[in-house]
Design a protein around this motif. Structure first.
Motif, PDB file in Angstrom:
ATOM      1  N   ALA A  68     -84.499 -47.741  82.561  1.00  0.00           N
ATOM      2  CA  ALA A  68     -83.782 -47.780  81.423  1.00  0.00           C
ATOM      3  C   ALA A  68     -82.845 -49.043  81.368  1.00  0.00           C
ATOM      4  O   ALA A  68     -82.575 -49.695  80.459  1.00  0.00           O
ATOM      5  CB  ALA A  68     -82.737 -46.594  81.203  1.00  0.00           C
ATOM      6  N   ASP A  69     -82.137 -49.373  82.609  1.00  0.00           N
ATOM      7  CA  ASP A  69     -81.297 -50.409  82.627  1.00  0.00           C
ATOM      8  C   ASP A  69     -82.137 -51.660  82.401  1.00  0.00           C
ATOM      9  O   ASP A  69     -81.636 -52.816  81.905  1.00  0.00           O
ATOM     10  CB  ASP A  69     -80.714 -50.595  84.147  1.00  0.00           C
ATOM     11  N   ILE A  74     -84.982 -51.965  80.508  1.00  0.00           N
ATOM     12  CA  ILE A  74     -85.057 -52.336  79.373  1.00  0.00           C
ATOM     13  C   ILE A  74     -83.904 -52.731  78.537  1.00  0.00           C
ATOM     14  O   ILE A  74     -84.055 -53.763  77.564  1.00  0.00           O
ATOM     15  CB  ILE A  74     -85.647 -50.930  78.762  1.00  0.00           C
ATOM     16  N   SER A  75     -82.819 -52.345  78.727  1.00  0.00           N
ATOM     17  CA  SER A  75     -81.598 -52.745  77.985  1.00  0.00           C
ATOM     18  C   SER A  75     -80.950 -54.025  78.586  1.00  0.00           C
ATOM     19  O   SER A  75     -80.044 -54.634  77.994  1.00  0.00           O
ATOM     20  CB  SER A  75     -80.679 -51.679  78.028  1.00  0.00           C
ATOM     21  N   SER A  76     -81.461 -54.505  79.771  1.00  0.00           N
ATOM     22  CA  SER A  76     -80.710 -55.802  80.118  1.00  0.00           C
ATOM     23  C   SER A  76     -81.154 -57.039  78.952  1.00  0.00           C
ATOM     24  O   SER A  76     -82.053 -57.048  78.662  1.00  0.00           O
ATOM     25  CB  SER A  76     -81.763 -56.138  81.517  1.00  0.00           C
ATOM     26  N   ASP A  77     -80.026 -57.708  79.029  1.00  0.00           N
ATOM     27  CA  ASP A  77     -80.100 -58.780  77.866  1.00  0.00           C
ATOM     28  C   ASP A  77     -79.679 -60.153  78.598  1.00  0.00           C
ATOM     29  O   ASP A  77     -79.295 -61.084  77.819  1.00  0.00           O
ATOM     30  CB  ASP A  77     -79.166 -58.342  76.724  1.00  0.00           C
ATOM     31  N   SER A 100     -78.087 -58.792  84.645  1.00  0.00           N
ATOM     32  CA  SER A 100     -78.249 -57.710  84.568  1.00  0.00           C
ATOM     33  C   SER A 100     -79.830 -57.105  85.094  1.00  0.00           C
ATOM     34  O   SER A 100     -80.124 -56.268  85.454  1.00  0.00           O
ATOM     35  CB  SER A 100     -77.890 -57.145  83.132  1.00  0.00           C
ATOM     36  N   HIS A 101     -80.608 -58.151  84.536  1.00  0.00           N
ATOM     37  CA  HIS A 101     -81.953 -57.931  84.773  1.00  0.00           C
ATOM     38  C   HIS A 101     -82.411 -57.932  86.251  1.00  0.00           C
ATOM     39  O   HIS A 101     -83.011 -57.080  86.819  1.00  0.00           O
ATOM     40  CB  HIS A 101     -82.796 -59.169  84.089  1.00  0.00           C
ATOM     41  N   LYS A 103     -73.368 -55.574  83.967  1.00  0.00           N
ATOM     42  CA  LYS A 103     -74.343 -54.816  83.167  1.00  0.00           C
ATOM     43  C   LYS A 103     -73.912 -54.698  81.764  1.00  0.00           C
ATOM     44  O   LYS A 103     -74.601 -54.861  80.518  1.00  0.00           O
ATOM     45  CB  LYS A 103     -74.144 -53.270  83.727  1.00  0.00           C
ATOM     46  N   ASN A 104     -72.539 -54.647  81.426  1.00  0.00           N
ATOM     47  CA  ASN A 104     -72.063 -54.399  80.048  1.00  0.00           C
ATOM     48  C   ASN A 104     -71.508 -55.391  79.350  1.00  0.00           C
ATOM     49  O   ASN A 104     -71.024 -55.597  78.317  1.00  0.00           O
ATOM     50  CB  ASN A 104     -71.154 -53.206  79.994  1.00  0.00           C
ATOM     51  N   ASN A 148     -81.038 -40.427  77.318  1.00  0.00           N
ATOM     52  CA  ASN A 148     -80.500 -41.711  76.982  1.00  0.00           C
ATOM     53  C   ASN A 148     -81.712 -42.922  77.156  1.00  0.00           C
ATOM     54  O   ASN A 148     -81.489 -43.954  76.672  1.00  0.00           O
ATOM     55  CB  ASN A 148     -79.573 -42.238  77.976  1.00  0.00           C
ATOM     56  N   CYS A 158     -85.326 -44.366  75.579  1.00  0.00           N
ATOM     57  CA  CYS A 158     -86.060 -44.317  74.381  1.00  0.00           C
ATOM     58  C   CYS A 158     -87.585 -43.298  74.263  1.00  0.00           C
ATOM     59  O   CYS A 158     -87.845 -43.198  75.380  1.00  0.00           O
ATOM     60  CB  CYS A 158     -86.625 -45.906  74.207  1.00  0.00           C
TER      61      CYS A 158
END
Length: 466
Positions: free
Chosen positions: A135-136, A138-141, A145-146, A219-220, A461, A463
């Motif tokens: 999940a992290d 997929i959401s890494s931007d 974080s990747h 991460k955030n 949480n 998708c």
């Protein structure tokens, strides 16, 4: 807990596109797919090898829905550990819906959020921390974080925890053995080696716990509050940092009535810049609300960027020094970056004079012209210096998950109880209780200890389709 039903979901983003991927998983995935797929080569897909791709059509009797590529992944060599079929069709939302509805009529059911990854966990393809890393990922931007998510998904974090848990489990077994021979008063667990192990576990746990401070902001995104008087160039600075007209810029003081947020990636680290309403005394009700929000955003920020105009400082420097001291004293643990704006209107001597007056405050100082885009790169470099990325560069394990952080804190508390018990010569049966509790918290991280509620909270949480 493993359902025998065959699940289906759209694995690619919803909406129209060039192609879409529909994923099936379960014991009936191959038979169901075979019932709706006609290969152009007339091959029976149930007899084809795993990890092969076949061209054909999705059909329902005489009706042809689409020409597709069908990929076969037979158990246990698949993501979920079950038979998995992936259908790559054209990206029309109508085609997607028609194929999924056809598969539902043939015996599939819609997958729940995260159910494919949940099955991967339940079938032993991933441990729980690795599943959460999906999940992290997929959401890494941003790059940082990747990188953290990839390291965790490859098992870097769980391997470290599993090794410590195994060593502690071995000693726990020896302690339990001593309890079985309590009347003989024999000692199977070497207390010196056990103390060394506890010290090593405590050291690793503290390092992982400390890394959460870095990992959480990576991460955030690192929130940076841009504060200062009205009309000193806060919105212009935000636009210069983002290289776009994100905030309204006006000569009228108090233009920004609310906070404006946007994110910028600097050297792989995400920063969330918050342009706040200018701080001043005002009777304007709306502007007063904006100023109240400014102080709320400062509370939430990791870094405070205090901006002022150089030529205004020359007129009333003492008041600026007072304001900077207030911010510094009110938020002593937050890095404070003082920025002089509009230096294009000052001489080098005037800039040097301002620096000299601010020197006693012992604050980090940058000089810029937001409008002329001068000093922006230096400002970005200074922001990066506030981020401790040493652990990231050294490829050390960084904790980003709040659940893991909580379990690590509880495990550390139990390990410290065990060490206190050894130092106090407590009986083995009392120490065994604390050791078991520490093992429980280790197991919570990797998923060796789970319950339905925990798994439900984690995978809810995700998708649908993952």
């Amino acid at each position: 807990m493993i359902s025998q039903e065959t699940i289906v979901a759209l694995a690619s983003p919803s909406g129209a596109g060039a192609i879409a991927v529909i994923r099936l998983s379960g014991v009936e995935a191959l038979p169901i797919a075979a019932g709706v797929f006609q290969s152009v080569s007339s091959k029976a897909i149930e007899k084809q090898k795993t990890h092969t791709i076949h061209l054909g059509h999705i059909v329902d009797g005489e009706k042809v829905y689409d020409q597709v590529l069908l990929s076969i992944f037979k158990n246990p060599h698949s993501y979920t550990g079950e038979d998995v079929i992936e259908i790559s069709c054209h990206g029309s939302t109508y085609i997607q819906q028609q194929i999924i509805q056809l598969l539902l009529r043939k015996g599939c059911r819609m997958a729940q959020a995260g159910e494919f990854t949940l099955r991967a966990f339940l079938n032993g393809k991933l441990d729980l921390s690795q599943a959460e890393a999906v999940a992290d990922l997929i959401s890494s931007d941003n790059e940082a974080s990747h990188q953290i998510a990839m390291q965790q998904m490859r098992g870097g974090f769980s391997n470290e925890i599993a090794k410590l848990r195994e060593e502690l489990l071995n000693f726990a077994s020896l302690i339990e053995l001593e309890l079985d021979f309590a009347e003989e008063d024999v000692e199977f667990a070497d207390r010196t080696q056990f103390k060394e192990l506890l010290n090593r576990i405590e050291f690793v746990l503290k390092r992982l716990i400390d890394s959460f401070a870095v990992g959480n902001v990576i991460k955030n995104g690192i929130p940076v509050a841009i504060v200062g008087e009205p009309n000193v160039g806060k919105s212009t600075l935000l636009n210069a940092l983002l290289n776009e007209e994100r905030a309204i810029v006006s000569e009228i003081a108090g233009t920004t009535r609310d906070t404006i947020e946007d994110e910028l990636v600097i050297n792989g680290i995400g920063f969330r810049f918050i342009d706040t309403a200018g701080i001043r005394e005002t009777e304007d009700v709306v502007e007063s609300i904006g100023i109240k929000k400014t102080f709320e955003k400062i509370e939430q920020a990791q870094v405070v960027l205090y901006l002022f105009e150089g030529f205004r400082f020359q007129v009333s420097g003492s008041s600026y020094i007072t304001e900077i001291e207030k911010v510094k004293n009110k938020y002593p643990l937050k890095p404070l970056l003082v920025v002089i704006n509009k230096i294009d209107l000052l001489t080098e001597a005037e800039i040097a004079g301002i620096r000299a007056q601010l020197a006693p405050l012992n604050v980090t100082l940058e000089t810029i012209s937001a409008k002329a885009n001068r000093g922006i790169d230096s400002l970005k470099n200074q922001l990066m210096s506030f981020v401790n990325t040493g652990a990231l560069r050294n490829n050390e394990t960084i904790v980003t998950n709040t659940r893991h952080y909580d379990s690590l804190l509880k495990a550390l508390e139990e390990i410290q109880k065990v060490r206190f018990g050894m130092d106090s010569n407590l009986s083995s049966d009392l120490m065994a209780i604390d050791i078991k509790q520490a093992l429980y918290y280790f197991g919570e991280i990797t998923g060796e200890v789970t319950n339905d509620e925990l798994l439900g909270n984690i995978f809810a949480n995700f998708c649908i389709g993952k």
